[in-house]
Enzyme design. Structure first.
Site, PDB file in Angstrom:
ATOM      1  N   GLY A  86       0.803  -1.207   0.000  1.00 54.21           N
ATOM      2  CA  GLY A  86       0.000   0.000   0.000  1.00 54.21           C
ATOM      3  C   GLY A  86       0.837   1.259   0.000  1.00 54.21           C
ATOM      4  N   GLY A 107       4.040   1.473  -1.415  1.00 56.77           N
ATOM      5  CA  GLY A 107       4.776   1.566  -2.670  1.00 56.77           C
ATOM      6  C   GLY A 107       5.482   0.258  -2.978  1.00 56.77           C
ATOM      7  CE  LYS A 108       6.305  -0.288  -9.279  1.00 53.24           C
ATOM      8  NZ  LYS A 108       6.899  -0.067 -10.614  1.00 53.24           N
ATOM      9  CG  ASP A 142      -2.698  -3.859   8.607  1.00 51.80           C
ATOM     10  OD1 ASP A 142      -2.009  -3.456   7.664  1.00 51.80           O
ATOM     11  OD2 ASP A 142      -3.747  -4.515   8.441  1.00 51.80           O
TER      12      ASP A 142
END
Length: 833
Positions: free
Chosen positions: A502, A504-505, A616
């Protein structure tokens, strides 16, 4: 004012009185085609007349005229007169209607499958299309249904085509093509993922999926000036005890700036569902509705509001959520026209859905003082939007990113320096204005690097210089120059990408000292940004524990947000359970991984000055090193726990679908027990080796936690375990593991164990699996139960201080380490937050 659903009789009487007044002033459609398919006579439904099929045959082109009639009288609700007959289409057939006034039109298709001769309509399969849109693909219907679509017709004719699938046939009981008022669908919808405005809505084809009357009974087409049907909300409510129904028809006002009777009838705005917060000024929970939707499509949600509750203006403020997104904060219904009971609506467009569940919630505000906790909703419409192929049926195509093409065109076009300056000035102005607007909304997602100089940064800015863990003094040793990161990743070589999350790479890389690293590079268009970046650094720079991720470094030069972790050879726990082809894990390995993750979470909850709640917890955030030792990762959503004199933290709901604590979602009250619930889902995920949400499965199997709990309560948990584990788990170990997961998933946090208790029980399950009774030749006995410590057989018997001391003794070694830890956060992130 009336309260309770017991007022239904009175409401129905009022509806019958109101209907004549509503219809007398109702909208008169320019185009109004009503056909009773297969009928030889006209059929009256309410005040509308559906013409006989033979009278309307000039609209139809079909290879064969086949009429069908039900063998017995059909009694299926308000539309039963239309379900007595049907027209059968054995081949491709087309209806062509002349359009007198271009614009939005409703297309309503009526289906009731009955058997007539050799035609069993429940076995029919077919498509319904127009030249620009596909309404139904391989459609099959088992019960009566009205499919309502609306489309903007720009040509002089509207052609609707019925195409049987393969050797099947199509059928239709009745058909409507009716003009829609010009102002019904306007181009002022908001988006929230990402935040902004949606443009082009009037040209979208829409399918009405739900039209709900909150707090009231069914509103039939006879009581709606546009012939719509509104259903009660009670079947969609989660937690009926949290909501009460109210009604006050006389109070409703339609004034400028608000809604009209074409938006929704008085029968909708005059009723509402509100929080059941009476006599409790400390109420802090959400009222939530859940709806089934098709993944892969965007949806238009229209919320209808009318404050029929308050005695004075500005008494009612509340929040509105779609899933876990705060889409309207501190909504004050009286501000629409500076008056009470003014009807109005708000439109929101979702991103393409990943889940097959959509939740809508209302709840009290936590940011305005001296406001009694309350929230209302009068009505809700959920409409599916056509995808990029113009389809409302079948799978959605992959979403392509055309922004790069637009950027190339812009670069070529802006070749003159003066024009570039003007454009940049305009962009800067819009950036600032949008940032201020989003800040007012309270959920800004704007990309703001920690250092905004664009060059080599030497400070985190005053925002982080108050002695926090991300201040310059405490974190200088963690900063890694951009040039070093660039070199380590071979100039961010795309072939070196090992995951996309979520944020980025994630790139695999090697520092100049030979250390393998995972580099998580922030994407400016990501839903996550400064807050998650800051939280990750703050959390990971404070903690040292062998089962938690620790930061190697970060980089915030050149407007970048980059986090660097030591490379983890064996990736995520999730990748070893399903979907990636990674080697399967033995039951012992899985237990040890769960124990390691539990130790990490237990340390978060108890090993620091204030409890830290991860928020999370999921299998994609449990990482495995070269020895398959588990470490908890991704602290971007973490939050410190409540003060000593408090029981919870009140905060906006965030997390991953399928793992989210339902009590936290309902009440917005975060505790350590929210992590415990998520970990319980992970336990069943480890046992069953399947996704926590799988829309492709039968309905009862879609949600892993619900499905597994049913089998556990039957005492047949062994029926659903991972096939690679069949015959390899000792019964007592499985029983203890299942009991542990079940307790984690208790509906209320107070009934769930602490992570310390969970840890003890997982250790016990491992002992049961490894137990060896002398003289047992097959080494498969579980009779060592009596030889194990009895105190760990029950959650309530655990001494938390002892468990903390025993299981965290190793943390001294963790804290004394010189290097940072050995993992990276979340290589694979398929679940949405």
């Amino acid at each position: 004012m009336m309260g309770g659903r017991g007022s239904t009789v009175f409401i129905c009487v009022l509806l019958s009185i109101l209907s004549s007044a509503c219809l007398s002033s109702g909208f008169t459609p320019v185009d109004n085609y009503l056909i009773d398919c297969g009928s030889l006579t006209n059929t009256t439904v309410g005040d509308r007349v559906f013409v006989a099929d033979n009278s309307a045959s000039n609209f139809l082109s079909t290879p064969k005229n086949t009429f069908a009639k039900a063998s017995i009288s059909v009694t299926s609700g308000d539309y039963s007169p239309l379900y007595q007959t049907a027209r059968i289409f054995d081949g491709t057939s087309k209806y062509t209607f002349g359009i007198s006034q271009p614009g939005r039109h409703w297309i309503r298709l009526y289906f009731y499958p009955f058997v007539s001769g050799s035609y069993n309509m429940s076995r029919a399969s077919f498509d319904v299309t127009t030249p620009n849109h596909a309404f139904l693909i391989n459609f099959n219907v088992k019960t009566s249904v009205v499919k309502e679509f609306s489309v903007n017709v720009t040509s002089k004719n509207l052609v609707i085509t019925f195409t049987p699938s393969g050797n099947s046939f199509a059928f239709l009981n009745a058909l409507e093509v009716v003009s829609v008022p010009d102002g019904l669908i306007t181009d002022d919808a908001d988006t929230f993922n990402p935040a902004g405005g949606f443009k082009g809505l009037p040209f979208q084809a829409l399918e009405t999926v739900y039209r709900v009357n909150m707090g009231g009974p069914t509103v039939s087409f006879e009581n709606d000036t546009l012939g719509r049907t509104w259903v009660p909300d009670k079947n969609f409510l989660i937690g009926n005890n949290l909501a009460i129904s109210i009604s006050n028809f006389a109070a409703v006002k339609y004034v400028g700036g608000g809604a009209t009777q074409e938006s929704a009838p008085n029968a909708v705005y005059g009723t509402a569902t509100r929080m059941n917060s009476e006599n409790d000024p400390n109420s802090n929970f959400n009222v939530t509705w859940e709806f089934n939707v098709n993944p892969g499509f965007q949806y238009l949600l229209r919320f209808h509001f009318c404050d029929i509750v308050s005695r004075n203006p500005n008494d009612l403020y509340f929040n509105v959520y779609i899933d876990s997104w705060l889409v309207a904060e501190n909504l004050d219904p009286s501000s629409v026209a500076d008056a009470l009971a003014v009807a109005f609506y708000r439109d929101f467009v979702t991103a393409a859905r990943v889940s097959n569940k959509l939740r809508v919630s209302i709840g009290p505000t936590n940011t305005i003082d001296n406001v009694y906790p309350n929230a209302i909703l009068n009505g809700l419409e959920i409409m599916k939007m056509n995808n990029s192929l113009g389809s409302l049926g079948g799978p959605a195509p992959a979403v392509s990113d055309s922004s790069s093409k637009r950027n190339v065109g812009l670069t070529v076009g802006l070749s003159i320096g003066a024009v570039i300056l003007v454009v940049l000035a305009g962009i800067f102005f819009m950036f600032c204005r949008k940032r201020r607007r989003l800040a007012r909304q309270g959920h800004s997602k704007m990309w703001i690097p920690l250092s905004i100089s664009g060059g080599n940064s030497h400070t985190m800015g005053s925002k982080y210089s108050n002695g926090t863990a991300t201040s310059l003094d405490s974190n200088l040793g963690y900063r890694i120059p951009f040039v070093a990161v660039h070199e380590a990743t071979n100039n961010f070589d795309e072939s070196w990408v090992i995951g996309i999350g979520g944020f980025g790479k994630v790139y695999k890389g090697t520092l100049n000292d030979g250390t393998k690293v995972a580099v998580k590079r922030g994407n400016p268009r990501s839903q996550q940004g400064l807050a998650e970046f800051q939280t990750e650094i703050e959390m990971l720079s404070q903690f040292r524990h062998r089962h938690l991720v620790s930061l190697i470094g970060y980089c915030d030069e050149k407007n970048e947000m980059i986090l660097i972790y030591e490379y983890m050879e064996n990736g995520t726990l999730k990748s070893h359970l399903y979907g990636s082809g990674s080697p399967s894990l033995s039951w012992k390995d899985r237990l040890e991984i769960c124990i390691g993750a539990a130790r990490g979470l237990h340390y978060l909850h108890t090993g620091y000055a204030k409890a830290v709640i991860h928020r999370d917890v999921k299998s994609a955030n449990i990482l495995l090193d070269e020895n398959f030792m588990a470490k908890v990762a991704d602290f971007g959503l973490s939050k410190t726990g409540p003060e000593i004199d408090q029981t919870h933290v009140s905060t906006a709901v965030k997390g991953s679908f399928g793992y989210l604590d339902p009590e936290y979602f309902r009440r917005q009250q975060l505790t350590e027990k929210s992590d415990v619930y998520s970990f319980g889902v992970v336990l069943f995920e480890v046992l069953c080796a399947r996704p926590v949400i799988d829309p492709s499965l039968p309905r009862e199997m879609v949600n892993l936690a619900e499905w597994a709990m049913k089998w556990h309560k039957r005492g047949q948990l062994e029926q659903i375990i991972d096939s690679t584990l069949v015959g390899k788990i000792r019964p007592d170990s499985l029983r203890k593991f299942g009991e542990t997961a079940e307790k984690c998933l208790a509906d209320f946090g107070v009934d769930r164990p602490s992570m310390g208790d969970v840890l003890w029980n997982l250790e016990y399950a491992l002992q049961l699996q490894e137990a060896v009774v002398p003289g047992d030749p097959e080494d498969n006995s579980t009779n060592m139960i009596g030889e194990l410590s009895p105190q760990i057989n029950n959650f309530s018997d655990v001494d938390n201080s002892v468990s903390a001391a025993q299981f965290e003794a190793s943390s001294v070694d963790d804290l004394s380490g010189v290097s940072m830890s050995r993992v990276f956060s979340q290589l694979v992130k398929s679940e949405g937050r």
